[in-house]
Design a protein around this motif. Structure first.
Motif, PDB file in Angstrom:
ATOM      1  N   SER A  29       0.514  -1.358   0.219  1.00  0.00           N
ATOM      2  CA  SER A  29       0.085   0.284   0.088  1.00  0.00           C
ATOM      3  C   SER A  29       0.447   1.176  -0.144  1.00  0.00           C
ATOM      4  O   SER A  29       0.451   2.432  -0.586  1.00  0.00           O
ATOM      5  N   VAL A  30       2.264   0.674   0.363  1.00  0.00           N
ATOM      6  CA  VAL A  30       3.542   2.795   0.186  1.00  0.00           C
ATOM      7  C   VAL A  30       4.122   2.043  -1.303  1.00  0.00           C
ATOM      8  O   VAL A  30       4.780   3.468  -1.093  1.00  0.00           O
ATOM      9  N   LYS A  31       4.112   1.049  -0.812  1.00  0.00           N
ATOM     10  CA  LYS A  31       5.649   0.774  -1.916  1.00  0.00           C
ATOM     11  C   LYS A  31       5.507   2.160  -3.375  1.00  0.00           C
ATOM     12  O   LYS A  31       4.669   2.578  -3.402  1.00  0.00           O
ATOM     13  N   GLY A  32       6.662   2.238  -3.336  1.00  0.00           N
ATOM     14  CA  GLY A  32       6.774   3.801  -4.363  1.00  0.00           C
ATOM     15  C   GLY A  32       6.546   4.951  -3.480  1.00  0.00           C
ATOM     16  O   GLY A  32       6.683   5.863  -4.122  1.00  0.00           O
ATOM     17  N   ARG A  33       5.907   5.051  -2.908  1.00  0.00           N
ATOM     18  CA  ARG A  33       5.586   6.202  -2.109  1.00  0.00           C
ATOM     19  C   ARG A  33       6.104   6.874  -0.677  1.00  0.00           C
ATOM     20  O   ARG A  33       6.601   7.369  -0.791  1.00  0.00           O
ATOM     21  N   PHE A  34       6.041   6.153   0.416  1.00  0.00           N
ATOM     22  CA  PHE A  34       7.701   5.852   1.454  1.00  0.00           C
ATOM     23  C   PHE A  34       8.281   4.872   1.313  1.00  0.00           C
ATOM     24  O   PHE A  34       8.852   3.770   0.635  1.00  0.00           O
ATOM     25  N   SER A  35       9.051   5.592   2.632  1.00  0.00           N
ATOM     26  CA  SER A  35      10.552   4.791   2.709  1.00  0.00           C
ATOM     27  C   SER A  35      11.043   4.819   3.447  1.00  0.00           C
ATOM     28  O   SER A  35      11.060   6.196   4.753  1.00  0.00           O
ATOM     29  N   ILE A  36      11.600   4.510   4.509  1.00  0.00           N
ATOM     30  CA  ILE A  36      12.107   3.195   5.537  1.00  0.00           C
ATOM     31  C   ILE A  36      13.972   3.895   5.724  1.00  0.00           C
ATOM     32  O   ILE A  36      15.063   3.408   4.354  1.00  0.00           O
ATOM     33  N   SER A  37      14.656   4.264   6.393  1.00  0.00           N
ATOM     34  CA  SER A  37      16.264   4.438   6.709  1.00  0.00           C
ATOM     35  C   SER A  37      16.236   4.456   8.264  1.00  0.00           C
ATOM     36  O   SER A  37      15.042   4.895   8.912  1.00  0.00           O
ATOM     37  N   ARG A  38      17.938   4.427   7.976  1.00  0.00           N
ATOM     38  CA  ARG A  38      18.226   4.284   9.717  1.00  0.00           C
ATOM     39  C   ARG A  38      19.534   5.191   9.260  1.00  0.00           C
ATOM     40  O   ARG A  38      20.250   4.997   8.366  1.00  0.00           O
ATOM     41  N   ASP A  39      19.494   5.520  10.593  1.00  0.00           N
ATOM     42  CA  ASP A  39      21.163   6.015  10.897  1.00  0.00           C
ATOM     43  C   ASP A  39      21.531   5.733  11.895  1.00  0.00           C
ATOM     44  O   ASP A  39      21.305   6.111  13.057  1.00  0.00           O
ATOM     45  N   ASN A  40      22.546   4.621  12.020  1.00  0.00           N
ATOM     46  CA  ASN A  40      23.166   3.490  13.898  1.00  0.00           C
ATOM     47  C   ASN A  40      23.423   5.125  14.306  1.00  0.00           C
ATOM     48  O   ASN A  40      23.666   4.803  15.606  1.00  0.00           O
ATOM     49  N   ASP A  41      24.280   6.192  13.160  1.00  0.00           N
ATOM     50  CA  ASP A  41      25.451   6.993  14.541  1.00  0.00           C
ATOM     51  C   ASP A  41      23.885   7.527  15.038  1.00  0.00           C
ATOM     52  O   ASP A  41      24.795   8.326  16.645  1.00  0.00           O
ATOM     53  N   LYS A  42      23.121   8.010  14.539  1.00  0.00           N
ATOM     54  CA  LYS A  42      22.272   8.983  15.330  1.00  0.00           C
ATOM     55  C   LYS A  42      21.466   8.306  16.024  1.00  0.00           C
ATOM     56  O   LYS A  42      20.489   9.373  17.065  1.00  0.00           O
ATOM     57  N   ASN A  43      21.445   6.866  16.352  1.00  0.00           N
ATOM     58  CA  ASN A  43      20.248   6.123  16.644  1.00  0.00           C
ATOM     59  C   ASN A  43      18.396   6.755  16.230  1.00  0.00           C
ATOM     60  O   ASN A  43      18.555   6.823  17.447  1.00  0.00           O
ATOM     61  N   THR A  44      18.627   6.663  15.058  1.00  0.00           N
ATOM     62  CA  THR A  44      17.568   6.709  14.294  1.00  0.00           C
ATOM     63  C   THR A  44      16.780   6.232  13.816  1.00  0.00           C
ATOM     64  O   THR A  44      17.723   5.505  12.673  1.00  0.00           O
ATOM     65  N   VAL A  45      15.480   6.574  13.037  1.00  0.00           N
ATOM     66  CA  VAL A  45      14.894   5.284  11.962  1.00  0.00           C
ATOM     67  C   VAL A  45      13.832   6.420  11.532  1.00  0.00           C
ATOM     68  O   VAL A  45      13.619   7.393  12.220  1.00  0.00           O
ATOM     69  N   TYR A  46      14.381   6.395  10.120  1.00  0.00           N
ATOM     70  CA  TYR A  46      13.059   6.810   9.288  1.00  0.00           C
ATOM     71  C   TYR A  46      12.310   6.893   7.867  1.00  0.00           C
ATOM     72  O   TYR A  46      12.258   5.449   8.038  1.00  0.00           O
ATOM     73  N   LEU A  47      10.939   7.547   8.841  1.00  0.00           N
ATOM     74  CA  LEU A  47      10.040   6.906   7.845  1.00  0.00           C
ATOM     75  C   LEU A  47       9.810   8.218   6.441  1.00  0.00           C
ATOM     76  O   LEU A  47       8.634   9.212   6.967  1.00  0.00           O
ATOM     77  N   GLN A  48      10.082   8.178   5.625  1.00  0.00           N
ATOM     78  CA  GLN A  48      10.238   8.971   4.627  1.00  0.00           C
ATOM     79  C   GLN A  48       8.520   9.031   4.041  1.00  0.00           C
ATOM     80  O   GLN A  48       8.045   8.011   2.958  1.00  0.00           O
ATOM     81  N   MET A  49       7.916   9.827   4.025  1.00  0.00           N
ATOM     82  CA  MET A  49       6.832   9.380   3.137  1.00  0.00           C
ATOM     83  C   MET A  49       6.108  10.954   1.874  1.00  0.00           C
ATOM     84  O   MET A  49       6.022  11.725   2.254  1.00  0.00           O
ATOM     85  N   LEU A  81       0.994  11.873  -0.317  1.00  0.00           N
ATOM     86  CA  LEU A  81       0.292  11.359   0.660  1.00  0.00           C
ATOM     87  C   LEU A  81      -1.085  10.996   0.121  1.00  0.00           C
ATOM     88  O   LEU A  81      -2.064  12.367  -0.327  1.00  0.00           O
ATOM     89  N   LYS A  82      -1.622  10.184   0.801  1.00  0.00           N
ATOM     90  CA  LYS A  82      -3.271  10.297   0.592  1.00  0.00           C
ATOM     91  C   LYS A  82      -4.005  10.175   1.662  1.00  0.00           C
ATOM     92  O   LYS A  82      -3.470   9.444   2.721  1.00  0.00           O
ATOM     93  N   PRO A  83      -5.695  11.095   1.612  1.00  0.00           N
ATOM     94  CA  PRO A  83      -6.561  10.710   2.481  1.00  0.00           C
ATOM     95  C   PRO A  83      -6.114   9.496   4.097  1.00  0.00           C
ATOM     96  O   PRO A  83      -6.226   9.369   4.552  1.00  0.00           O
ATOM     97  N   GLU A  84      -6.685   7.707   3.164  1.00  0.00           N
ATOM     98  CA  GLU A  84      -5.898   6.710   3.592  1.00  0.00           C
ATOM     99  C   GLU A  84      -5.501   6.437   4.610  1.00  0.00           C
ATOM    100  O   GLU A  84      -5.048   5.540   4.486  1.00  0.00           O
ATOM    101  N   ASP A  85      -3.911   7.534   4.238  1.00  0.00           N
ATOM    102  CA  ASP A  85      -3.094   7.035   4.599  1.00  0.00           C
ATOM    103  C   ASP A  85      -3.060   7.710   6.867  1.00  0.00           C
ATOM    104  O   ASP A  85      -2.406   7.749   7.509  1.00  0.00           O
ATOM    105  N   THR A  86      -4.049   8.329   6.808  1.00  0.00           N
ATOM    106  CA  THR A  86      -4.304   9.103   8.033  1.00  0.00           C
ATOM    107  C   THR A  86      -4.283   8.355   9.087  1.00  0.00           C
ATOM    108  O   THR A  86      -5.309   6.840   8.983  1.00  0.00           O
ATOM    109  N   ALA A  87      -3.251   7.740   9.995  1.00  0.00           N
ATOM    110  CA  ALA A  87      -3.125   7.355  11.052  1.00  0.00           C
ATOM    111  C   ALA A  87      -2.518   7.650  12.438  1.00  0.00           C
ATOM    112  O   ALA A  87      -1.812   8.092  12.162  1.00  0.00           O
ATOM    113  N   VAL A  88      -2.163   6.905  13.263  1.00  0.00           N
ATOM    114  CA  VAL A  88      -1.023   6.907  14.218  1.00  0.00           C
ATOM    115  C   VAL A  88       0.275   6.156  14.095  1.00  0.00           C
ATOM    116  O   VAL A  88      -0.014   5.137  13.452  1.00  0.00           O
TER     117      VAL A  88
END
Length: 122
Positions: free
Chosen positions: A63-83, A86-93
């Motif tokens: 449902s998100v392939k091609g629109r969302f991308s997960i990545s991480r930076d282990n030096d910063k102890n952080t994971v990201y989600l680039q979205m 966006l569509k109204p059906e992506d509304t969520a917590v």
């Protein structure tokens, strides 16, 4: 133990973009597979994306392939989600999670953040 704190949620118009961040503290970040899930009102928690410990492998829900991308930076102890796109059906917590293996089932993850709200208006 690991503590996870998400940020970056908000209100955006359809077609817009957001980048979610999840900062981790506690045990070494690089020892965990990281994932993003989401939950809309009245619906079950849904897998969005996961990334391996090194960041070399990722998987995304259809449902998100091609629109969302997960990545991480282990030096910063952080994971990201680039979205994007966006569509109204992506509304969520949106929740980040940490666990031992890449999985699409929430029960495979041991640690969870408190969630960040994403609302997409039409």
């Amino acid at each position: 133990q690991v503590q996870l704190v998400e940020s970056g949620g908000g209100l955006v118009q359809a077609g817009g973009s957001l980048r979610l961040s999840c900062a981790a503290s506690g045990r070494p970040f690089s020892t965990y597979v990281m994932a993003w899930f989401r939950q809309a009102p009245g619906k079950e928690r849904e897998f969005v994306a996961a990334i391996t410990r090194s960041g070399g492998g990722t998987t995304h829900a259809d449902s998100v392939k091609g629109r969302f991308s997960i990545s991480r930076d282990n030096d910063k102890n952080t994971v990201y989600l680039q979205m994007n796109s966006l569509k109204p059906e992506d509304t969520a917590v949106y929740y980040c999670a940490a666990g031992p293996v890449v999985a699409e089932t929430p029960t495979r993850y041991n640690y969870w953040g408190q969630g960040t709200q994403v609302t997409v208006s039409s």
